[in-house]
Enzyme design. Structure first.
Site, PDB file in Angstrom:
ATOM      1  N   GLY A 224       0.740  -1.259  -0.017  1.00 58.70           N
ATOM      2  CA  GLY A 224      -0.139  -0.083  -0.017  1.00 58.70           C
ATOM      3  C   GLY A 224       0.733   1.254  -0.324  1.00 58.70           C
ATOM      4  O   GLY A 224       0.263   2.534   0.066  1.00 58.70           O
ATOM      5  N   GLY A 260       3.266  -3.447  -4.160  1.00 53.21           N
ATOM      6  CA  GLY A 260       2.879  -3.437  -5.707  1.00 53.21           C
ATOM      7  C   GLY A 260       3.295  -2.044  -6.511  1.00 53.21           C
ATOM      8  O   GLY A 260       4.190  -1.872  -6.843  1.00 53.21           O
ATOM      9  N   ARG A 261       2.248  -1.140  -6.247  1.00 59.77           N
ATOM     10  CA  ARG A 261       2.546   0.126  -6.724  1.00 59.77           C
ATOM     11  C   ARG A 261       4.058   0.619  -6.354  1.00 59.77           C
ATOM     12  O   ARG A 261       4.395   1.248  -7.196  1.00 59.77           O
ATOM     13  CB  ARG A 261       1.387   1.191  -6.201  1.00 59.77           C
ATOM     14  CG  ARG A 261       1.162   2.132  -6.733  1.00 59.77           C
ATOM     15  CD  ARG A 261       0.220   2.932  -6.126  1.00 59.77           C
ATOM     16  NE  ARG A 261      -1.035   2.515  -5.772  1.00 59.77           N
ATOM     17  CZ  ARG A 261      -2.094   2.501  -6.502  1.00 59.77           C
ATOM     18  NH1 ARG A 261      -2.108   3.102  -7.595  1.00 59.77           N
ATOM     19  NH2 ARG A 261      -3.245   1.790  -5.942  1.00 59.77           N
ATOM     20  N   CYS A 326     -16.315   3.843 -26.820  1.00 59.39           N
ATOM     21  CA  CYS A 326     -17.508   4.711 -27.014  1.00 59.39           C
ATOM     22  C   CYS A 326     -18.077   4.721 -25.507  1.00 59.39           C
ATOM     23  O   CYS A 326     -19.273   4.292 -25.241  1.00 59.39           O
ATOM     24  CB  CYS A 326     -18.304   3.638 -27.955  1.00 59.39           C
ATOM     25  SG  CYS A 326     -17.904   3.438 -29.584  1.00 59.39           S
ATOM     26  N   TYR A 355      -0.988  -1.202 -11.923  1.00 58.54           N
ATOM     27  CA  TYR A 355      -2.420  -1.200 -12.394  1.00 58.54           C
ATOM     28  C   TYR A 355      -2.978  -0.586 -13.728  1.00 58.54           C
ATOM     29  O   TYR A 355      -3.892  -0.048 -13.843  1.00 58.54           O
ATOM     30  CB  TYR A 355      -3.567  -0.441 -11.276  1.00 58.54           C
ATOM     31  CG  TYR A 355      -3.045  -1.321  -9.835  1.00 58.54           C
ATOM     32  CD1 TYR A 355      -3.354  -2.463  -9.568  1.00 58.54           C
ATOM     33  CD2 TYR A 355      -2.144  -0.679  -8.866  1.00 58.54           C
ATOM     34  CE1 TYR A 355      -3.204  -3.125  -8.206  1.00 58.54           C
ATOM     35  CE2 TYR A 355      -1.762  -1.283  -7.723  1.00 58.54           C
ATOM     36  CZ  TYR A 355      -2.253  -2.535  -7.410  1.00 58.54           C
ATOM     37  OH  TYR A 355      -1.802  -2.949  -6.305  1.00 58.54           O
TER      38      TYR A 355
HETATM   39  C1  LIG Z   1      -3.441  -5.091  -3.771  1.00 61.63           C
HETATM   40  C2  LIG Z   1      -2.540  -5.835  -2.520  1.00 61.63           C
HETATM   41  C3  LIG Z   1      -1.184  -5.509  -2.261  1.00 61.63           C
HETATM   42  C4  LIG Z   1      -0.571  -4.313  -2.873  1.00 61.63           C
HETATM   43  O1  LIG Z   1      -1.021  -2.961  -2.755  1.00 61.63           O
HETATM   44  P1  LIG Z   1      -0.033  -1.903  -3.275  1.00 61.63           P
HETATM   45  O2  LIG Z   1      -0.907  -0.895  -3.071  1.00 61.63           O
HETATM   46  O3  LIG Z   1       0.050  -1.975  -4.810  1.00 61.63           O
HETATM   47  O4  LIG Z   1       1.111  -1.837  -2.747  1.00 61.63           O
HETATM   48  C5  LIG Z   1      -0.436  -6.242  -1.090  1.00 61.63           C
HETATM   49  N1  LIG Z   1      -1.406  -7.151  -0.187  1.00 61.63           N
HETATM   50  C6  LIG Z   1      -2.678  -7.462  -0.761  1.00 61.63           C
HETATM   51  C7  LIG Z   1      -3.380  -8.389   0.167  1.00 61.63           C
HETATM   52  C8  LIG Z   1      -3.628  -6.656  -1.702  1.00 61.63           C
HETATM   53  O5  LIG Z   1      -4.490  -6.994  -1.901  1.00 61.63           O
END
Ligand SMILES: *Cc1c(COP(=O)(O)O)cnc(C)c1O
Length: 407
Positions: A224, A260-261, A326, A355
Site C-alpha cells: 500500500g 505492488g505500486r 464509446c 494497475y
Molecule cells: C493489492 C494488495 C497489495 C498491494 O497493494 P499496493 O498498493 O500495490 O502496494 C498487497 N497485499 C494485498 C493483500 C493486496 O490485496
C-alpha cells in the site's frame, strides 16, 4: 527515455517499463529493513508481466498472489515457492488444493469458514497447511474508498478477537500450522499513522500468541505504500520501516511486505499517439490511440496521471485527453495543459507501471498494447501486441463447431 524511437520501433499504444527504476525501488525497501530479516513479496496484481516478475525474482523478491493464475505466473517466472504467499477473500477449493500441493510459503486466511476449508483439504492431502490470518485492524488508511481495506466495513480479514480464536484453533489442529500474521490496510497510502496503528494492533496479537506458545515467524505488514502521481508527499521507505519496527522490539520475526505500486508504478509509461484534435464549442479534446481499456484508473478511480507531449513544448490550452472507446468515461486526463498537436504526435502518460496493463481489457474489441522493458539503455519486447487472432481464438472453434451442427 527515447519515446520517439520506441514508438517507431514498437508502435502505439505502448507500455514501457524502466527496469532500472524497479530495481532501485526494490533495493530501497530492502535497505530500509536491513537491520531485520525481511521478505519483499511483490504484489503481482499491480503488473504481472512475466519479465517484470523474473526481474524482481532475480533481485530476491517473493510474490503476493491473489489467484491460482498469479501463483502459476510467479512459479513460471522463477519465483521460489517458499517465497510465495496466497491472499484473497474468495479462494475456492481447487485454488486451495493447488497452493497446498505447490508447497508455497503460506496461505493468508480471511475468514473462519476459509480456515476450516483449508484444514479439510490439507487433511485430505495428508499434509499440514502453513497459514497466516489476515487481521482487519479497523484502521482508516485515508485513501480512496475502493482501495481502502482495513476497516470493519470492508470485506477483508477478521477482527483481532476472531484472529486470536483462529490461531488457537490452528494450534489444536494437526493439519494447520500458523506461521504468520497478516494485515493489509489499503493502497496508495500517504500517511504513516495508519501503518503505525495497524502494526501496533498486530504486534500486540503477536505477543499474546507468543504467550500461548504459538510461535509466529512472519510478520506481514501488507503493501500500500503510496507513490507520487502529481504532487503527493510520499512515505520514505526508512520511515515506513521505522513505523513497523517500532512495535517489534524484542521479537525475532521476519518482516514481510507486499508492495505492488511502490515497486513498479513510477517505472511505467503509457505511450500513445495523437489521432485528432477537436473542439466541441469551446472545449478542446485530444483524441489518442490509447483508451480506458488500456488504462482504466482515470475512469475507475478518477485517478490523475501526468500527461506530457513528447518533443513539443511551449504553452498551450487545456484539453481533455480521450480515447476512441464509446463511453464518455473514456478519458486519460482532464484539463491537461498541452501545446497544439496534430496526427502522429506522441503523448506519454506517466506513472502507469502499476494497475495499468494488468487492469486492461479488450473492450470494444481492442487489441491490448505491447509491453517493452528498458534496462541499461537497451529496450526489449516483453509482451507482443495482441492480434485479431488472439481476440477471437477462444470463440472461433465454437463458432465453427456450431455452424457444423446446424448444417
Ligand atoms: C493489492 C494488495 C497489495 C498491494 O497493494 P499496493 O498498493 O500495490 O502496494 C498487497 N497485499 C494485498 C493483500 C493486496 O490485496
Amino acid at each position: 527515455m527515447d519515446f520517439t524511437k520506441l514508438a517507431s520501433k514498437y508502435q502505439t499504444p505502448l507500455y514501457i517499463y524502466d527496469f532500472d527504476y524497479i530495481r532501485a525501488q526494490f533495493n530501497s525497501i530492502k535497505e530500509a529493513f536491513r537491520a531485520r530479516k525481511s521478505l519483499i513479496c511483490y504484489a503481482l496484481k499491480a503488473n504481472s508481466n512475466l519479465s517484470v516478475l523474473k526481474h524482481l525474482a532475480a533481485l530476491g523478491a517473493g510474490c503476493d498472489c491473489v489467484s491460482v493464475g498469479e501463483i502459476k505466473r510467479a512459479l513460471f517466472a522463477g519465483v521460489a515457492k517458499y517465497k510465495i504467499i496466497f491472499s484473497g477473500v474468495g479462494k475456492d477449493d481447487g485454488e486451495i488444493e493447488f497452493a497446498l500441493k505447490k508447497d508455497i510459503l503460506m496461505l493468508n486466511i480471511e475468514s473462519e469458514a476459509e480456515l476450516k476449508r483449508v484444514e479439510k483439504i490439507a487433511e485430505n492431502l495428508k499434509i499440514t497447511a502453513r497459514i497466516s490470518v489476515r487481521v482487519n485492524p479497523n484502521v482508516d488508511a485515508k485513501t480512496h474508498p475502493y482501495i481502502s481495506t482495513g476497516l470493519k466495513k470492508n470485506k477483508f480479514g477478521v477482527d483481532i478477537d476472531t484472529a486470536k480464536k483462529l490461531y488457537i484453533y490452528c494450534k489444536n489442529s494437526p493439519f494447520l500450522e500458523p506461521v504468520g500474521i497478516h494485515c493489509h490496510i489499503g493502497s496508495q497510502i500517504l500517511d504513516i499513522a495508519p501503518y503505525r496503528d495497524a502494526t501496533s494492533v498486530t504486534a500486540d496479537l503477536l505477543k499474546s500468541l507468543k504467550a500461548l506458545d504459538i510461535d509466529i515467524k512472519f510478520f506481514d505488514v501488507g503493501g500500500g505504500l503510496g507513490i507520487c502521481y502529481k504532487d503527493e508527499i510520499t512515505i520514505e521507505p526508512y520511515d515506513f520501516a521505522q513505523a513497523v519496527l517500532a512495535n517489534l522490539a524484542g521479537t525475532d520475526v521476519t518482516i514481510v511486505c507486499e508492495l505492488g505500486r511502490f515497486l513498479v508504478g513510477n517505472g511505467g509509461y503509457l505511450l500513445t499517439k495523437v489521432l485528432y484534435e477537436k473542439y466541441n464549442g469551446a472545449k478542446r479534446f485530444i483524441i489518442v490511440d490509447a483508451a480506458m481499456n488500456d488504462l482504466i484508473r482515470p475512469s475507475l478511480y478518477d485517478a490523475y496521471h501526468e500527461i506530457e507531449a513528447v518533443n513539443k513544448s511551449g504553452g498551450g490550452i487545456l484539453a481533455d485527453v480521450v480515447g476512441p472507446v464509446c463511453e464518455s468515461g473514456d478519458f486519460l486526463g482532464k484539463d491537461v495543459m498541452l501545446p497544439s498537436l496534430e496526427n502522429g504526435d506522441l503523448l506519454v502518460v506517466k506513472s502507469a507501471g502499476a494497475y495499468g496493463f494488468s487492469m486492461s481489457s479488450n473492450y470494444n474489441s481492442r487489441e491490448r498494447a505491447a509491453e517493452v522493458a528498458v534496462e541499461n539503455g537497451k529496450d526489449r519486447l516483453i509482451r507482443k501486441r495482441e492480434s485479431f487472432e488472439d481476440l477471437i481464438n477462444l470463440e472461433r472453434e465454437c463458432l465453427e463447431g456450431a455452424n457444423e451442427e446446424n448444417r
